[in-house]
Design an enzyme around this catalytic site. Structure first.
Site, mmCIF file in Angstrom:
data_model
loop_
_atom_site.group_PDB
_atom_site.id
_atom_site.type_symbol
_atom_site.label_atom_id
_atom_site.label_comp_id
_atom_site.label_asym_id
_atom_site.label_seq_id
_atom_site.Cartn_x
_atom_site.Cartn_y
_atom_site.Cartn_z
ATOM 1 N N ASP A 63 0.865 -1.192 0.000
ATOM 2 C CA ASP A 63 0.000 0.000 0.000
ATOM 3 C C ASP A 63 0.900 1.239 0.000
ATOM 4 O O ASP A 63 1.784 1.373 0.843
ATOM 5 C CB ASP A 63 -0.875 -0.032 1.273
ATOM 6 N N ASP B 23 -3.655 2.242 -5.362
ATOM 7 C CA ASP B 23 -2.385 2.253 -4.629
ATOM 8 C C ASP B 23 -2.130 1.004 -3.808
ATOM 9 O O ASP B 23 -1.216 0.981 -3.016
ATOM 10 C CB ASP B 23 -2.280 3.516 -3.750
ATOM 11 N N GLU B 24 -2.913 -0.043 -3.989
ATOM 12 C CA GLU B 24 -2.653 -1.221 -3.162
ATOM 13 C C GLU B 24 -3.038 -2.511 -3.868
ATOM 14 O O GLU B 24 -3.912 -2.527 -4.742
ATOM 15 C CB GLU B 24 -3.386 -1.134 -1.826
#
Ligand code: TTP
Ligand code: MG
Length: 391
Positions: A18, A113-114
């Protein structure tokens, strides 16, 4: 371990990666004058916009995602406020997801983002998931100039919980024999999938940490939390059998977001719908597909949910076509008279673009949870919803 060999649940190697303060970190990278300063990325602080995220410097003032921007301004009058630049975030997202795929075929993107990676079959770095996670974070830093945090364990729940512990630029490894102690100490609000309301309900029942949850019988948890009770029973024991699911072949593409705080402003709703729509369009383009129908989904604060669709005679050509319909479709709902907890956009009636074969690849922009879905009502694994609900 070779590919395809059956793996016991405690032998899997799962990494959750993340990015740190993602939108804000990209802004600080691209605008050196923002570095080291409290920076808030989000909606209009003069109106009723909300904070998308903020730099770690801003977090020291108590500013958090989903907080009204005006409140953030009061907490830190000197903070710099900027609007999101989604194109820049998508480019970084593309880069990091390309890095993930260098380490495993089993990558499940959760958002821009993860992602989860199952690296059980990865032989790099002598198969050490800890070192693989370090290498991934190093590659991310070299390629993008940004830091990421990681959790490493033998299941998704522990990996996801771990990635939050040492943020920013940190890494947490939870080995099988550490899992019970790790979960026992975890405050209940830090459990992935336990939102504010459930946290409060658990607190009222005397459950404040993993050890308290562990002390509850399955029957008690089912009585108090219905079906979710089974999930809580499992995670209290550090168990999570869910596989890392890299890709699903479906008939439509959709993306949805559950907000930590209900939206009440039409402009905020439109901003989120546009971001979702952009992700869907990008994903369609990356697959060489076009769609005939756009559907928005609106879930009101009381969980009642409606969908509104528009079908085009010619396939949707891009964002301009789609954008023109978001406001009218939203206008056919009861928003903003009724506060909104979730928004979704999906495209269906998929056709291959200009006879071009569709590419069977991971969606390039799995942002905001772009996943292939059967229909907008079954859009799964979306960005914020995965963070806030039982997965
Ligand atoms: P997160 O990973 O939850 O947050 P973050 O990366 O900003 O910070 P952290 O270091 O704690 O991971 O979300 C990723 C991005 O998603 C975030 O930068 C902005 C966006 N986002 C929203 O737009 N609204 C929200 O409510 C949240 C939580 C995130
Ligand atoms: Mg993040």
């Amino acid at each position: 371990m070779s590919k395809g060999e059956p793996t016991s649940p405690r032998q899997r190697k799962i990494i959750h990666v993340d990015m740190d303060a993602f939108f804000a970190a990209v802004e600080q990278r691209d605008f050196p004058e923002y570095r080291g300063k409290p920076l808030v990325v989000g909606g209009d602080e003069g109106g009723r916009g909300v904070v998308a995220t903020c730099s770690y410097e801003a977090r020291r003032f108590g500013i958090r995602s989903a907080m009204p921007a005006a409140h953030a301004r009061r907490l830190c009058p000197d903070a710099i406020f900027v609007r999101p630049r989604f194109a820049a975030y998508r480019e970084v997202s593309r880069q990091i997801h390309a890095i993930f795929r260098q380490y495993s075929d089993l990558v499940e993107p959760l958002s821009l983002d993860e992602a989860y990676l199952d690296v059980t079959a990865c032989s790099r770095h002598q198969g050490s998931a800890t070192r693989i996670a370090q290498a991934i974070r190093r590659d991310i830093l070299t390629t993008t100039g940004l830091t990421a945090s990681a959790g490493v364990s033998f299941n998704k729940f522990l990996a996801k919980s771990g990635s939050d512990i040492n943020k920013p630029d940190g890494q947490t490894v939870v080995l099988p024999d550490q899992a019970e102690a790790f979960v026992a100490r975890l405050p209940i609000g830090d459990f992935y999938g336990i939102g504010k309301a459930t946290e409060q309900k658990m607190n009222a029942l005397g459950i404040h940490c993993g050890a308290d949850l562990r002390a509850c019988s399955r029957a008690d948890l089912q009585a108090a939390f219905g079906k979710s009770g089974d999930w809580y029973y499992q995670i209290a024991r550090g168990m999570d059998p869910r596989p890392v699911v890299p890709y699903r072949e479906r008939k439509s593409l959709g993306s949805e977001t559950t907000f930590a705080r209900d939206l009440t402003e039409i402009d905020d709703m439109l901003m989120h719908l546009e971001a979702l729509a952009e992700g869907v369009i990008q994903a369609l383009q990356s697959k060489g597909m076009q769609a005939h129908t756009v559907t928005i989904k609106v879930k009101y604060a009381d969980f009642e949910q409606v969908t509104r669709s528009h079908s085009f005679e010619q396939p949707i050509q891009g964002m301009t076509d789609l954008k023109a319909w978001l406001r009218p479709l939203l206008g056919r709902t009861e928003a903003p008279r009724r506060p909104v907890r979730l928004l979704g956009v999906s495209c269906s009636g998929l056709v291959e673009r200009d006879g071009q074969p569709s590419q069977r690849q991971m969606p390039l922009f799995p942002d905001l949870g772009v996943n292939q879905t059967k229909g907008v009502t079954s859009v799964a694994d979306s960005l914020r919803s995965v963070r806030r609900r039982r997965p």
